[in-house]
Design an enzyme around this catalytic site. Structure first.
Site, PDB file in Angstrom:
ATOM      1  N   ALA A 179       0.676  -1.241   0.246  1.00 40.70           N
ATOM      2  CA  ALA A 179      -0.271  -0.027   0.291  1.00 40.70           C
ATOM      3  C   ALA A 179       0.785   1.347   0.334  1.00 40.70           C
ATOM      4  O   ALA A 179       0.286   2.302  -0.848  1.00 40.70           O
ATOM      5  CB  ALA A 179      -0.649  -0.125   1.491  1.00 40.70           C
ATOM      6  N   CYS A 304      23.548   1.398   0.861  1.00 40.05           N
ATOM      7  CA  CYS A 304      23.732   2.652   1.700  1.00 40.05           C
ATOM      8  C   CYS A 304      24.365   3.518   1.582  1.00 40.05           C
ATOM      9  O   CYS A 304      24.579   4.032   0.050  1.00 40.05           O
ATOM     10  CB  CYS A 304      23.932   1.316   2.692  1.00 40.05           C
ATOM     11  SG  CYS A 304      25.640   1.579   2.385  1.00 40.05           S
TER      12      CYS A 304
END
Ligand code: PLP
Length: 373
Positions: A179, A304
């Protein structure tokens, strides 16, 4: 979502009316989600998000069908939510084929056909890639899977709510949704399970979600998910056109203004909201930090932003070198992105690239010398 934290807090599994109010709302949300992807309500199982849906699909098929075979076909550009369960299964006697993709990130359906063996129980190919935006030929793969009677899963986390998704047209048996990728709440998603598809339950416990995913439903999350679907259904077509136009304008501007730049992913079979570029003279982490000082938030092709970030497995699979992958930037456009935002990035980015060029070169030299990746 708010009433389901307070006035309509009832548990949807209870029989009294307080809970039944929540049940009704959960089922309405389920039906909206089903209609967005042309499925039936009973084919939607709520999960905690895309990661759980992917894990459920892959491990669920593997464990329910191991008497038939132990072979899974996927690609090296899948999200970690697909790759890691595949690796987990490899340690437990399953065999996984990671099919190569071309330099635009496309998988060739013919390669899938050739990779199928009599032990193949699952094909899992993402609908669109989250880093480079390439949209895969899912319908063509769906036909092959159907012909051979193999369960076909697609991770559609990047496409549902953004471009039309129809489970019948795609020919998929399982499809993962999240969602928060289209403005719904975080921590809620779903797995579409075509009627008749054999899957081992994912979470054992109570009888919720027809015993396939036990646990009291995340009612507010489900309601928010349903609302996000409702808004996406209203806006998707218009928003898709608007974002595609902005994306193309942005790409054109980048190519005109920045030297030694290449666009990653497919030029046309591409998500409307994704721009991914490699800029030879840039170190993505440095550029991103500088962009942030200008209130521009982008991502890199790296996992990262440490001094020596891991290069993206997706960009490496497209044939980029680790150094190129560390020089790659990903821009995601959204509902709030305007034409003037695009113009501002086009004005700021070349300046930042010039400003960071010397430092970028220095860092790249250090990385080369340390040969650490
Ligand atoms: N699959 C894809 C393609 C994604 O992009 C993501 C999230 O970035 C996921 C799965 C995981 O979804 P979630 O964050 O809902 O667990």
């Amino acid at each position: 979502m708010l009433p389901y934290f307070s006035s309509a807090f009832g548990n949807p599994s209870t029989l009294y009316s307080y809970g039944q109010e929540a049940r009704k709302a959960v089922e309405e949300a389920r039906s909206k989600i089903a209609s967005l992807i042309n499925a039936q309500s009973e084919e939607i199982v709520f999960t905690s998000g895309g990661t759980e849906a992917d894990n459920f699909a892959i491990k669920g098929v593997a464990y329910a069908n191991e008497h038939k075979g132990n072979h899974i076909i996927t690609t090296p550009i899948e999200h970690h939510a697909v790759i890691e369960p595949c690796k987990f299964l490899e340690k437990r006697g399953f065999s996984v084929t990671y099919l190569p993709v071309d330099n635009q990130g496309l998988v060739d359906p013919q390669d899938i056909k050739n990779a199928i063996t009599d032990k193949t129980i699952l094909i899992s190919i993402m609908h669109a890639n989250n880093e480079v935006g390439t949209i895969e030929p899912i319908s063509a793969i769906g036909k092959i899977a159907k012909e051979r009677g193999i369960i076909f899963h697609t991770d559609a986390v990047q496409t549902v709510g953004h471009i039309p998704v129809d489970v019948d047209k795609l020919g998929v048996d399982l499809l993962s949704i999240s969602a928060h990728k289209f403005y719904g709440p975080k921590g809620i998603g779903a797995l579409y399970i075509r009627k008749g598809t054999k899957l081992a339950p994912f979470i054992h416990g109570g009888a919720q979600e027809k015993g396939q995913r036990a646990g009291t439903e995340n009612t507010p999350g489900i309601i928010g998910f349903g609302k996000a679907v409702e808004i996406a259904m209203e806006e998707m077509t218009k928003e898709g056109t608007r974002l595609s136009h902005l994306r193309d304008k942005f790409i054109k501007g980048l190519l005109e203004q920045i030297e030694q730049i290449q666009v990653n992913g497919h030029p046309t079979k591409r998500l409307p909201n994704n721009v991914n570029v490699t800029i030879d003279s840039a170190r993505a982490d440095l550029v991103l930090l500088n962009l942030e000082t200008e209130w521009i938030y982008a991502s890199s092709g790296s996992a990262c932003s440490s001094s020596n970030p891991e290069p993206s497995h997706v960009l490496l699979a497209l044939g980029l070198s680790p150094e190129q992958a560390r020089s790659s930037l990903r821009f995601t456009l959204g509902r709030e992105t305007t034409e003037s935002d695009i113009e501002r990035v086009l004005e700021v980015l070349p300046r930042i690239i010039d400003k960071t060029a010397v430092m970028s070169e220095l860092l790249k030299g250090m990385a080369r010398r340390s040969r650490c990746c």
